[in-house]
Design an enzyme around this catalytic site. Sequence first.
Site, PDB file in Angstrom:
ATOM      1  N   ASN A   9      72.840  14.859  14.420  1.00  0.00           N
ATOM      2  CA  ASN A   9      74.293  15.030  14.288  1.00  0.00           C
ATOM      3  C   ASN A   9      74.807  16.091  15.260  1.00  0.00           C
ATOM      4  O   ASN A   9      75.539  17.000  14.881  1.00  0.00           O
ATOM      5  CB  ASN A   9      74.653  15.380  12.834  1.00  0.00           C
ATOM      6  CG  ASN A   9      76.147  15.220  12.562  1.00  0.00           C
ATOM      7  OD1 ASN A   9      76.874  14.647  13.361  1.00  0.00           O
ATOM      8  ND2 ASN A   9      76.596  15.734  11.431  1.00  0.00           N
ATOM      9  N   GLU A  35      72.049  10.417  17.607  1.00  0.00           N
ATOM     10  CA  GLU A  35      73.347  11.101  17.536  1.00  0.00           C
ATOM     11  C   GLU A  35      73.266  12.467  18.224  1.00  0.00           C
ATOM     12  O   GLU A  35      73.655  13.488  17.652  1.00  0.00           O
ATOM     13  CB  GLU A  35      73.821  11.221  16.076  1.00  0.00           C
ATOM     14  CG  GLU A  35      75.335  11.220  15.979  1.00  0.00           C
ATOM     15  CD  GLU A  35      75.879  11.112  14.566  1.00  0.00           C
ATOM     16  OE1 GLU A  35      77.109  11.172  14.423  1.00  0.00           O
ATOM     17  OE2 GLU A  35      75.085  10.957  13.605  1.00  0.00           O
ATOM     18  N   ASP A 148      67.843   6.080  12.783  1.00  0.00           N
ATOM     19  CA  ASP A 148      68.849   6.000  11.737  1.00  0.00           C
ATOM     20  C   ASP A 148      69.372   4.570  11.703  1.00  0.00           C
ATOM     21  O   ASP A 148      70.111   4.146  12.588  1.00  0.00           O
ATOM     22  CB  ASP A 148      69.969   6.995  12.046  1.00  0.00           C
ATOM     23  CG  ASP A 148      71.120   6.923  11.058  1.00  0.00           C
ATOM     24  OD1 ASP A 148      71.006   6.184  10.055  1.00  0.00           O
ATOM     25  OD2 ASP A 148      72.136   7.608  11.291  1.00  0.00           O
ATOM     26  N   ASN A 150      71.245   3.408   9.253  1.00  0.00           N
ATOM     27  CA  ASN A 150      72.521   3.388   8.538  1.00  0.00           C
ATOM     28  C   ASN A 150      72.569   2.304   7.458  1.00  0.00           C
ATOM     29  O   ASN A 150      73.633   1.758   7.161  1.00  0.00           O
ATOM     30  CB  ASN A 150      73.688   3.233   9.519  1.00  0.00           C
ATOM     31  CG  ASN A 150      74.303   4.583   9.877  1.00  0.00           C
ATOM     32  OD1 ASN A 150      74.595   5.398   8.991  1.00  0.00           O
ATOM     33  ND2 ASN A 150      74.483   4.836  11.156  1.00  0.00           N
ATOM     34  N   HIS A 245      71.407  14.699   8.030  1.00  0.00           N
ATOM     35  CA  HIS A 245      70.147  13.965   7.875  1.00  0.00           C
ATOM     36  C   HIS A 245      68.993  14.960   7.837  1.00  0.00           C
ATOM     37  O   HIS A 245      69.164  16.135   8.208  1.00  0.00           O
ATOM     38  CB  HIS A 245      69.908  13.024   9.059  1.00  0.00           C
ATOM     39  CG  HIS A 245      70.834  11.860   9.117  1.00  0.00           C
ATOM     40  ND1 HIS A 245      70.451  10.584   8.801  1.00  0.00           N
ATOM     41  CD2 HIS A 245      72.148  11.790   9.484  1.00  0.00           C
ATOM     42  CE1 HIS A 245      71.478   9.761   8.963  1.00  0.00           C
ATOM     43  NE2 HIS A 245      72.518  10.459   9.378  1.00  0.00           N
TER      44      HIS A 245
END
Length: 253
Positions: A9, A35, A148, A150, A245
């Site tokens: 992130n 990310e 990830d 999602n 995360h």
Amino acid sequence: MKIISYNVNGIRAAMKKDFITWLTAANPDVLCLQEIKATQDQIDTDAFTKAGYPYQYYFSAEKKGYSGTAIISKIEPNHVEYGTGIPSMDQEGRNVRADFDNLSVMSMYLPSGTNDARLSFKFKYMDEFLDYVTDLRQEIPNLIVCGDYNICHKAIDIHDPVRLKNTSGFLPEERAWMDKLVDSGFIDTFRMFNQEPGQYSWWSYRGGSRARNKGWRLDYHMATPPLENRIKRAVILSDAVHSDHCPVLVEVE
């Protein structure tokens, strides 16, 4: 080989939270990031080199401060593949792959479905990626797709499967796609070793979700069947707190 996948992130934000000290202690051979939200020139690459990771491969989104993936490695790969050749995926920097002698590792960041337009984009990505990776496995049979996704695959992977059944990330269509991915020839490495509930890799920043363990398991190491007997351990590293995360780890002989 110890492989860690981590949606950070924002890599620059994570590095302000002592990320390099954590990385040195965790000591993976290969680190897959999602990310990253940065271009290579914006990242302190020297800090990774000094920590023992000279091989760094960044695949940033065209949009600044958004998405992006990376592979950071102690071991020099034989080949690095940036993207999939599918423009809609590649403009958002969602896939980068490193090929080693007996194993290929992909860092993937599957889109979230935050609104109707992005949910449609997510479904399109899912369909195109499944076709892509099915073909890729013919060329590269020993493959781990880290990242990830999602998506929570099963009810055990989310803290409230009843109330959240109509929420993106746990929609029936998304879960069915995970079924298709597994049926096509991928193994959820974490579930090889752990069938316990309450094991998550993402928590909302709202309402003290992490402290209350109101989480989702969105991050996976999906491995092809030829690797099954070589997989020795898979764990969630929930103590790492650089992001919403946490990292996930797999060890492959």
